[in-house]
Enzyme design. Structure first.
Site: not given
Ligand SMILES: *Cc1c(COP(=O)(O)O)cnc(C)c1O
Length: 400
Positions: A67, A197, A271
């Protein structure tokens, strides 16, 4: 092989490390009129960042969070460098698969998925997802019972994070036992690990240690319930590449995993979103309008908040602004207090307010660095300015 076509010969311009400005001038002047901004993606930066990741996190497989920036050349480059992918929707899954990437390299990391998206994941063979509610367990049991699951736990609150996600996602500590019991013993699904996260742009590295301790507690609950041993720990995203905080976080994570998960059979994944594209993309805009008001100058450019400068997602303090005069040399012109507006008729469409810039003329370029995260692909077509159609030029800068 599909994978190589986006990065095939002729698409990638090899330029010297200090040749970016020259390259920008040449494409902007030869191929674009004012009204059409463009992006430049430096693939060498992505290679450097993958080295940096592997150095700091030798045991953590990155699943790039699509995303953040769905540019096909970026995704292809990351796939070639060994990354896997975090998708949150049917369309994101298809955009990764369409590049020839295998479905077993995708985690469907959205804890709340529409049934149509779950059915699609089952149909194309995406077999790893996250969950944080009984209703999600019911949907997965009905539509994709072979899917392996990660329990999303609530991350500790990082008050400094730009996008804390604590409210919307993740189970509370007291919900872990009943939900694991429901998913494994009642629904008979395979829960293979835990995920969290911390939110975009973590500021406090100790948050990761706390989150890993909470994940340990969830693993212990699973053992206590007698469900098959979980193997995966997913530490999510939140990393930035351009500060030393990244190394600090990696140190905290690696230490915490040693303390809480001494079992060598643990598989660690992450992630990262922003980490890879943020510094690799440069946005080139044109001055399309100008008004002089006393000492101050106002400019209109061909990109704004309905495009790459989405105010809730990008953070202006990371962006470097450099004007590139195409006529008078910028050194000789006067420095003025300047405001930059986007092209739409929304008066909130301001890109930068009261900054110092040398005086610019119509058709001059304004270049924005570090523009790869949550930029082009969150844009819209508001007011008829189609920000999603901005082209991306590929370069590979080398040091010679
Ligand atoms: C958006 C998102 C990420 C990435 O986040 P960053 O701050 O860009 O590293 C990772 N995991 C999940 C579940 C997300 O929603």
């Amino acid at each position: 092989m599909l994978l190589s076509s986006v990065l095939g010969k002729g698409h990638v311009h090899q330029i010297p490390k200090d040749g970016m400005t020259k390259f920008i001038r040449s494409v902007a002047e030869e191929k674009h009129e004012a009204g059409q901004p463009l992006y430049v993606l430096d693939l060498a930066t992505i290679e450097g960042l993958m080295d940096k990741w592997n150095h700091s996190f030798p045991n953590v497989k990155p699943f790039y969070a699509v995303k953040c920036n769905t540019e096909p050349a970026l995704i292809t480059k990351l796939a070639n460098l060994g990354a896997n992918f975090d998708c949150a929707s049917l369309v994101e899954i298809d955009s990764v698969l369409s590049l020839g990437i295998s479905p077993n390299r995708i985690i469907f990391a959205n804890p709340c998925k529409a049934i149509s998206h779950i059915k699609h994941a089952a149909a194309v063979g995406v077999n790893l997802t996250t969950f944080d509610s009984e209703v999600e367990v019911d949907k997965i049991k009905k539509w994709h019972p072979q899917c392996r699951l990660l329990l999303r736990i609530k991350a500790p609150n990082d008050s400094g994070a730009m996008r804390p996600l604590g409210k919307k996602f993740g189970v509370l500590p007291e919900e872990i036992e009943p939900l694991l019991h429901y998913a494994c013993n009642v629904a008979g699904l395979k829960v293979v690990g835990v995920s969290f996260h911390v939110g975009s742009i973590a500021q406090d590295p100790t948050i990761y240690r706390e989150a890993i301790a909470n994940a340990r507690a969830a693993f212990d609950v699973a053992d206590y319930l007698g469900i098959p041993k979980m193997q995966i720990l997913n530490i999510g995203g939140g990393f930035r590449s351009s500060t030393s905080l990244f190394e600090e976080i990696a140190g905290v994570v690696n230490e915490a995993v040693k303390d809480y998960f001494p079992d060598p059979n643990l598989t660690m994944i992450a992630e990262p979103g922003r980490f890879f594209p943020e510094t690799a993309f440069t946005l080139v805009t044109h001055v399309i309008g100008k008004r002089v008001r006393g000492e101050k100058i106002e400019y209109w450019i061909d990109e704004g908040i309905y495009g790459s400068f989405r105010p809730t997602l990008y953070n202006s303090c990371f962006v470097g602004i450099k004007p590139l005069s195409t006529k008078a040399s910028e050194e000789s012109s006067q420095i003025c207090e300047s405001t930059i507006y986007g092209p739409s008729c929304d008066s909130l469409d301001e890109v930068a307010v009261d900054i110092k810039l040398p005086e610019l003329q119509l058709d001059d370029l304004i270049v924005f660095y570090n523009m790869g995260a949550y930029s082009k692909y969150v844009g819209s077509k508001f007011n008829g300015f189609d920000m999603l159609s901005t082209p991306t030029y590929l370069v590979s800068t080398n040091s010679s």
